[in-house]
Scaffold this motif. Structure first.
Motif, short mmCIF file in Angstrom:
data_model
loop_
_atom_site.label_atom_id
_atom_site.label_comp_id
_atom_site.label_asym_id
_atom_site.label_seq_id
_atom_site.Cartn_x
_atom_site.Cartn_y
_atom_site.Cartn_z
N ARG A 89 0.84 -1.20 0.00
CA ARG A 89 0.00 0.00 0.00
C ARG A 89 0.88 1.24 0.00
O ARG A 89 2.00 1.21 0.50
CB ARG A 89 -0.87 0.06 1.25
N GLN B 29 -3.00 8.89 5.12
CA GLN B 29 -4.14 8.12 4.62
C GLN B 29 -3.66 6.83 3.95
O GLN B 29 -2.84 6.88 3.03
CB GLN B 29 -4.95 8.95 3.61
N GLU B 30 -4.15 5.72 4.44
CA GLU B 30 -3.82 4.42 3.85
C GLU B 30 -4.59 4.29 2.54
O GLU B 30 -5.81 4.36 2.52
CB GLU B 30 -4.25 3.33 4.85
N MET B 31 -3.86 4.10 1.46
CA MET B 31 -4.49 4.08 0.15
C MET B 31 -4.83 2.64 -0.27
O MET B 31 -4.32 1.67 0.27
CB MET B 31 -3.58 4.72 -0.90
N SER B 32 -5.68 2.56 -1.27
CA SER B 32 -6.06 1.27 -1.84
C SER B 32 -4.80 0.52 -2.27
O SER B 32 -3.84 1.13 -2.75
CB SER B 32 -6.96 1.51 -3.04
N PRO B 33 -4.78 -0.81 -2.12
CA PRO B 33 -3.53 -1.53 -2.42
C PRO B 33 -3.14 -1.49 -3.89
O PRO B 33 -3.98 -1.29 -4.77
CB PRO B 33 -3.85 -2.96 -1.99
N ARG C 2 -2.34 -2.91 -7.35
CA ARG C 2 -2.90 -4.06 -8.05
C ARG C 2 -1.88 -4.63 -9.01
O ARG C 2 -1.07 -3.87 -9.55
CB ARG C 2 -4.15 -3.64 -8.84
N ILE D 252 -8.01 12.75 -3.14
CA ILE D 252 -8.08 11.50 -2.37
C ILE D 252 -9.44 11.38 -1.71
O ILE D 252 -9.88 12.28 -0.99
CB ILE D 252 -6.96 11.46 -1.31
N ALA E 37 -11.56 9.07 0.87
CA ALA E 37 -11.35 8.05 1.91
C ALA E 37 -12.67 7.67 2.55
O ALA E 37 -13.46 8.53 2.92
CB ALA E 37 -10.38 8.56 2.97
N GLY F 201 -11.60 4.23 6.29
CA GLY F 201 -10.17 4.15 6.55
C GLY F 201 -9.28 3.88 5.36
O GLY F 201 -8.07 3.81 5.50
N VAL F 202 -9.88 3.71 4.17
CA VAL F 202 -9.07 3.40 2.99
C VAL F 202 -9.28 4.48 1.94
O VAL F 202 -10.41 4.86 1.64
CB VAL F 202 -9.42 2.02 2.41
N GLY F 203 -8.18 4.95 1.37
CA GLY F 203 -8.26 6.03 0.39
C GLY F 203 -8.09 5.55 -1.04
O GLY F 203 -7.44 4.53 -1.29
N GLN F 204 -8.70 6.29 -1.95
CA GLN F 204 -8.48 6.04 -3.37
C GLN F 204 -8.21 7.37 -4.03
O GLN F 204 -8.87 8.37 -3.71
CB GLN F 204 -9.70 5.37 -4.00
N ALA G 164 -12.27 1.04 -3.36
CA ALA G 164 -11.28 0.58 -2.39
C ALA G 164 -11.89 -0.18 -1.23
O ALA G 164 -11.15 -0.65 -0.36
CB ALA G 164 -10.50 1.78 -1.85
#
Lengths: 243, 146
Positions: A156, A162-166, A168, B111, B113, B116-119, B140
């Motif tokens: 990630r 902010q933890e972002m989408s993994p 791919r 971003i 979110a 807890g998960v961001g895109q 996400a």
């Protein structure tokens, strides 16, 4: 008649004498070398490494960071979480809320991180790399039991905390994978924009960060450890090697 | 040292002794030039990254759009922010819509979110106006993972 044994001439030195002699010569040589300013620890480490022995004192060439936690949590910045502790010579975190810790002297760009880690319970643990600032910008490799149904191994990116989408494609764990109670050897290779993770010698995740403006790309930073989701995990033999 | 062996003074063709280099003056001039060049480079960089340009022109814009999930349903309560300006924030309404103001113009990484998960989404913000980014599909969350 003479007693043969009493008249037998003893020639040469006994083993004890030889050992003493060798010891004295060694001490003399060490003393001379020290006076001459020779780095004896370095010599010892080169010999030890030469025969494949690596320790925290002699971590081997290219190793820029090594912690077996024999001297506690010194060298780590405990950023979040109340339950960081040393347990049976390992650094353990949780259970509880998110825990984060960063290795203080681990700044770098391209490196290989290796560690032994045991997930005891909970959703998983992560290893930060190229992490900057407490509210982190950087990356993690995550040994993620809580990701999807079977769990997964994922990379990630973190932006402004902010933890972002993994990245791919991510790789789900094999069916029946034993997540808990097994000490795993994790190796993470960080080269340019390519990241690879191996668990117990098997490559489990790869990622390429092809970010271009305005998407941020992080070139260097520290390594760190994290747990979340009620996880309890222990870490040992954290090592950074630079190419 | 005798007079005969003393060093000669080299005169210029017009009969004047050569001008001595004033190293101290040269050093000061060099320092000023270096500082000037550094300042120029820094300003060019700031101008290129847009911050100075926006500051001078006062051209921060507004971004409006809607966040939907993979089923096309609106996502309420998602946080909207910018990679380049984390202090710029907004939240989505029950209908998924958001209004993010004070956004620097040019290309930005938006971003979104939720849970807890961001895109991230690359958007281009227009100068002095409202930029409509339409419906952004947020993928996400766990239902899109497998």
């Amino acid at each position: 008649m003479k007693n043969r044994s009493s008249t037998h001439k003893q020639r040469g030195q006994s083993a004890v004498e030889v050992a003493l002699l060798v010891g004295m010569v060694a001490l003399f040589v060490i003393g001379i070398l020290r006076i001459m300013g020779v780095d004896l620890e370095g010599v010892f480490c080169r010999v030890a490494n030469g025969v494949g022995l690596q320790t925290a004192v002699c971590p081997g060439s290219g190793v820029v960071f090594w912690d077996d936690f024999s001297d506690g949590i010194e060298g780590w910045e405990l950023d979040r979480g109340p339950n960081w502790r040393i347990e049976d010579g390992e650094l353990c975190a949780g259970p509880g809320p998110e825990h984060r810790a960063y290795a203080i002297d681990s700044e770098g760009s391209n490196y290989t991180i290796s560690l032994d880690a045991t997930l005891k319970k909970g959703d998983g643990y992560g290893v930060y790399f190229r992490a900057i600032e407490s509210n982190v910008n950087g990356y993690t490799f995550q040994y993620d039991k809580g990701f999807g149904a079977p769990g997964a191994f994922i990379f990630r990116k973190w932006i402004n905390g902010q933890e972002m989408s993994p990245f791919r494609p991510w790789q789900p764990a094999p069916a029946g994978y034993q997540w808990f109670g097994v000490k795993r050897h994790v190796v993470i290779s960080v080269r340019g924009n390519e990241y690879t993770a191996a668990v117990d010698g098997q490559v489990v995740a790869t990622a390429v960060d092809d970010a271009a403006h305005p998407v941020p790309f992080f070139e260097d930073g520290r390594i760190g450890l994290r747990t979340w989701g009620g996880t309890e995990a222990c870490f040992d033999n954290v090592q950074i090697t630079m190419p | 040292m005798s007079y005969v062996n003393s060093p000669k003074v080299q005169y210029t063709p017009d009969g004047r002794p050569p001008e001595r280099r004033n190293w101290r003056r040269l050093l000061i001039r060099g320092g000023i030039l270096t500082i000037f060049i550094l300042g120029l480079v820094l300003n060019l960089y700031a101008f290129k990254t847009g911050n100075l340009l926006n500051l001078l022109a006062g051209t921060n814009g507004v971004v409006q759009g809607t966040i939907i999930n993979i089923q096309g349903q609106p996502i309420a309560g998602a946080t909207i922010t910018l990679a380049s300006a984390p202090e710029t924030q907004a939240s989505t309404q029950p209908d998924g819509s958001f209004n993010l103001s004070n956004v620097p113009t040019g290309d930005q990484y938006l971003i979104v979110a939720s849970e807890g998960v961001g895109q991230g989404y690359v958007i281009t913000v227009q100068t002095d106006g409202v930029t409509q980014v339409g419906a952004l599909r947020y993928e996400a969350l766990p239902e899109a993972w497998n």
